[in-house]
Motif scaffolding. Structure first.
Motif, PDB file in Angstrom:
ATOM      1  N   THR A  27       0.890  -1.157  -0.061  1.00 57.98           N
ATOM      2  CA  THR A  27      -0.070   0.017  -0.019  1.00 57.98           C
ATOM      3  C   THR A  27       0.844   1.354  -0.130  1.00 57.98           C
ATOM      4  OG1 THR A  27      -0.221   0.071   2.514  1.00 57.98           O
ATOM      5  CG2 THR A  27      -1.798  -1.243   1.117  1.00 57.98           C
ATOM      6  N   ARG A  28       0.277   2.300  -0.241  1.00 58.45           N
ATOM      7  CA  ARG A  28       0.781   3.606  -0.200  1.00 58.45           C
ATOM      8  C   ARG A  28       0.324   4.502   1.011  1.00 58.45           C
ATOM      9  NH1 ARG A  28       4.266   6.180  -3.490  1.00 58.45           N
ATOM     10  NH2 ARG A  28       3.954   4.570  -5.064  1.00 58.45           N
ATOM     11  N   GLY A  29       1.270   5.080   1.840  1.00 59.69           N
ATOM     12  CA  GLY A  29       0.733   6.035   2.873  1.00 59.69           C
ATOM     13  C   GLY A  29       1.700   6.612   3.463  1.00 59.69           C
ATOM     14  N   GLN A  30       1.712   7.071   4.864  1.00 61.35           N
ATOM     15  CA  GLN A  30       2.540   7.624   5.560  1.00 61.35           C
ATOM     16  C   GLN A  30       3.042   6.640   6.877  1.00 61.35           C
ATOM     17  OE1 GLN A  30       1.944   8.909   9.026  1.00 61.35           O
ATOM     18  NE2 GLN A  30       3.662  10.193   9.281  1.00 61.35           N
ATOM     19  N   ILE A  31       4.337   6.937   7.150  1.00 60.94           N
ATOM     20  CA  ILE A  31       4.967   6.080   8.234  1.00 60.94           C
ATOM     21  C   ILE A  31       5.854   6.987   9.091  1.00 60.94           C
ATOM     22  CG2 ILE A  31       6.823   5.548   6.930  1.00 60.94           C
ATOM     23  CD1 ILE A  31       6.782   2.712   8.144  1.00 60.94           C
ATOM     24  N   GLU A  32       5.817   6.652  10.370  1.00 64.64           N
ATOM     25  CA  GLU A  32       7.142   7.193  11.341  1.00 64.64           C
ATOM     26  C   GLU A  32       7.342   6.115  12.089  1.00 64.64           C
ATOM     27  OE1 GLU A  32       4.912  10.367  12.981  1.00 64.64           O
ATOM     28  OE2 GLU A  32       3.906   9.267  14.562  1.00 64.64           O
ATOM     29  N   ASP A  33       8.857   6.458  12.642  1.00 58.75           N
ATOM     30  CA  ASP A  33       9.350   5.663  13.540  1.00 58.75           C
ATOM     31  C   ASP A  33       9.280   6.644  14.725  1.00 58.75           C
ATOM     32  OD1 ASP A  33      10.728   3.645  15.133  1.00 58.75           O
ATOM     33  OD2 ASP A  33      12.634   4.120  14.079  1.00 58.75           O
ATOM     34  N   GLU A 349       3.189  -0.640  -5.974  1.00 57.95           N
ATOM     35  CA  GLU A 349       1.844  -0.851  -5.252  1.00 57.95           C
ATOM     36  C   GLU A 349       0.897  -1.787  -5.588  1.00 57.95           C
ATOM     37  OE1 GLU A 349      -1.582   2.583  -4.057  1.00 57.95           O
ATOM     38  OE2 GLU A 349       0.270   2.987  -5.458  1.00 57.95           O
ATOM     39  N   GLY A 350       0.339  -2.269  -4.729  1.00 58.42           N
ATOM     40  CA  GLY A 350      -0.664  -3.412  -5.230  1.00 58.42           C
ATOM     41  C   GLY A 350      -0.188  -4.818  -5.264  1.00 58.42           C
ATOM     42  N   GLU A 351       1.089  -4.959  -5.293  1.00 58.26           N
ATOM     43  CA  GLU A 351       1.720  -6.224  -5.360  1.00 58.26           C
ATOM     44  C   GLU A 351       1.413  -7.018  -3.929  1.00 58.26           C
ATOM     45  OE1 GLU A 351       5.405  -7.273  -8.405  1.00 58.26           O
ATOM     46  OE2 GLU A 351       5.928  -5.877  -6.600  1.00 58.26           O
ATOM     47  N   LYS A 352       1.442  -8.105  -3.810  1.00 57.10           N
ATOM     48  CA  LYS A 352       1.166  -8.981  -2.629  1.00 57.10           C
ATOM     49  C   LYS A 352       2.247  -9.672  -2.042  1.00 57.10           C
ATOM     50  CE  LYS A 352      -3.629  -9.806  -3.787  1.00 57.10           C
ATOM     51  NZ  LYS A 352      -3.549  -8.741  -5.132  1.00 57.10           N
ATOM     52  N   VAL A 353       2.403  -9.410  -0.794  1.00 52.85           N
ATOM     53  CA  VAL A 353       4.007 -10.065   0.144  1.00 52.85           C
ATOM     54  C   VAL A 353       3.246 -11.093   1.040  1.00 52.85           C
ATOM     55  CG1 VAL A 353       5.425  -8.279  -0.767  1.00 52.85           C
ATOM     56  CG2 VAL A 353       3.942  -8.186   1.414  1.00 52.85           C
ATOM     57  N   VAL A 354       3.936 -12.005   1.297  1.00 55.95           N
ATOM     58  CA  VAL A 354       3.650 -13.236   2.274  1.00 55.95           C
ATOM     59  C   VAL A 354       4.082 -12.479   3.493  1.00 55.95           C
ATOM     60  CG1 VAL A 354       4.257 -15.236   3.094  1.00 55.95           C
ATOM     61  CG2 VAL A 354       4.092 -14.861   0.735  1.00 55.95           C
ATOM     62  N   VAL A 355       3.100 -12.564   4.505  1.00 56.55           N
ATOM     63  CA  VAL A 355       3.382 -12.318   5.704  1.00 56.55           C
ATOM     64  C   VAL A 355       3.501 -13.456   6.800  1.00 56.55           C
ATOM     65  CG1 VAL A 355       2.547 -10.087   5.523  1.00 56.55           C
ATOM     66  CG2 VAL A 355       1.045 -11.723   6.203  1.00 56.55           C
ATOM     67  N   THR A 356       2.748 -14.653   6.613  1.00 57.02           N
ATOM     68  CA  THR A 356       2.873 -15.819   7.479  1.00 57.02           C
ATOM     69  C   THR A 356       2.661 -16.989   6.481  1.00 57.02           C
ATOM     70  OG1 THR A 356       0.526 -15.800   7.858  1.00 57.02           O
ATOM     71  CG2 THR A 356       1.927 -14.726   9.591  1.00 57.02           C
ATOM     72  N   SER A 357       3.032 -18.096   6.842  1.00 55.60           N
ATOM     73  CA  SER A 357       3.019 -19.311   6.025  1.00 55.60           C
ATOM     74  C   SER A 357       2.863 -20.627   6.787  1.00 55.60           C
ATOM     75  CB  SER A 357       3.786 -19.481   4.983  1.00 55.60           C
ATOM     76  OG  SER A 357       5.076 -19.654   5.408  1.00 55.60           O
TER      77      SER A 357
END
Length: 380
Positions: A27-33, A349-357
């Motif tokens: 996704t596209r958005g805002q991030i801060e650490d 943007e829009g591609e899918k990535v694996v988070v758990t398996s």
């Protein structure tokens, strides 16, 4: 905002295994650490306005909440005792000046006598002892005059001190600000012998200081000049921003937890920030807007010898292709927090990535293989 998740099924015919993948879209958005801490608000500058002389407080001319200016009269102490001391000291000085006038007249007489005796000695009209006696009396007269002049200087200094004390019976504000506390009331007797009793407290509320307590585990990540903001309990969605200006070197220990105080200032033009308000503080380590984001759980760290916070750490992700198969792809990571990570390159943007398996044994027919999204649509 979190993206929706999809389950994908893939397999390995030779091993008779099938794997379910939970994937999320880029996704596209805002991030801060940020580093979070709890803080308290206080005035950037405050002063206790006290009494420097003892006496009865006969008048307090301001009340809590009043705005006062520098050198404004705020209270009065009964001036009568100080006035009497000034009057008494002045009378003693007048008496000493009268004595000085008498001693100076005697000195003049002794000077004339000594000169006369010296003249008579030249004509053998008097003895040497008579001249010596006249000189001794002259020296004594000069000493008396000097002593009186010293007493007068001492008494004048005492008079000046009494006049200063008389001036202290009027109490003025040393700064422009707001009266935030009143410790003494009209009619009270103030004792200023050992310490200066506080009458009112004046604070400059135009700028507030936030003092946040940061744990020793996070304090090394803070840098002077870094951006910081906070929210209030009553205004959780409004951010008040500032810049870190000081980290106190001496920590406080509470329940065996070492906490360091970090300070920053924020303007308070509307007066909505008040003393002792609780603040949820966020020290901004890094931030980015309108960037590609993935869940941090999707990242695979390639450099085992580095930590996740190391700038040299490199990452890859598992990308779900259109046919359901997986592709391991290196990515460049930017700002990263505990939930999301910025992807600078390597994904769209829009591609899918694996988070758990999760893997399980294939069905008895041994058939397994890449398949599309599981019926039922997105998994939330």
């Amino acid at each position: 905002m979190f993206a929706a998740g999809w389950y994908f099924w893939g397999g390995n015919r030779a091993e008779g295994q099938k794997t379910a993948y939970l994937a999320e879209a880029v996704t596209r958005g805002q991030i801060e650490d940020t580093i979070t801490a709890v803080g308290k608000l206080n005035a950037v500058r405050s002063v206790n306005v006290g009494a420097q002389v003892s006496g009865q407080l006969i008048s307090v001319k301001v009340k809590i909440g009043d705005h006062v200016k520098e050198n404004q009269l705020v209270a009065e102490i009964d001036p009568t005792p100080s006035e009497k001391r000034v009057e008494s000291a002045q009378a003693q000085i007048d008496n000493l000046y009268a004595q000085l006038q008498s001693k100076q007249a005697q000195l003049k007489l002794k000077e004339l006598n000594a000169a006369r005796q010296k003249t008579l000695l030249a004509s053998r009209g008097v003895s040497q002892s008579t001249v010596d006696q006249a000189n001794a009396e002259l020296a004594m007269a000069e000493a008396d005059v000097k002593a009186l002049k010293a007493q007068i200087r001492q008494q004048e200094a005492q008079l000046d001190s009494y006049k200063v004390d008389l001036g202290y019976t009027n109490i003025y504000s040393p700064m422009t600000g707001t009266v935030v506390d009143q410790s003494a009331k009209e009619g009270e007797t103030l004792n200023a012998v050992q310490s200066a009793p506080t009458v009112i407290t004046v604070a400059d509320l135009s700028t507030m200081t936030v003092e946040a307590q940061v744990s020793e585990a996070d304090i090394s990540r803070l840098k002077i000049g870094m951006p910081v903001y906070f929210t209030l309990l009553g205004q959780p969605h409004k951010k008040f921003r500032g810049t870190l200006r000081q980290i106190k070197p001496t920590p406080q220990t509470e329940n065996n937890v070492v906490l360091y105080n970090a300070l920053f200032d924020v303007p308070n033009p509307d007066g909505e920030l008040m003393i002792n308000m609780s603040a949820q503080v966020y020290f901004v380590i890094g931030e980015a807007d309108n960037v590609l984001l993935v869940p941090v759980s999707a990242l695979i760290r390639k450099n085992e010898g580095t930590s996740d916070d190391d700038d040299k750490a490199s990452y890859s992700v598992k990308v779900v292709k259109d046919d359901g198969s997986l592709e391991i792809r290196p990515v460049e990571v930017g700002v990263k927090n505990r939930v999301q990570a910025e992807i600078k390159s390597g994904l769209r943007e829009g591609e899918k990535v694996v988070v758990t398996s999760a893997s399980s044994t294939a069905d008895g027919d041994g058939k397994s293989g890449p398949r599309g999204p599981r019926p039922g649509g997105p998994f939330f």
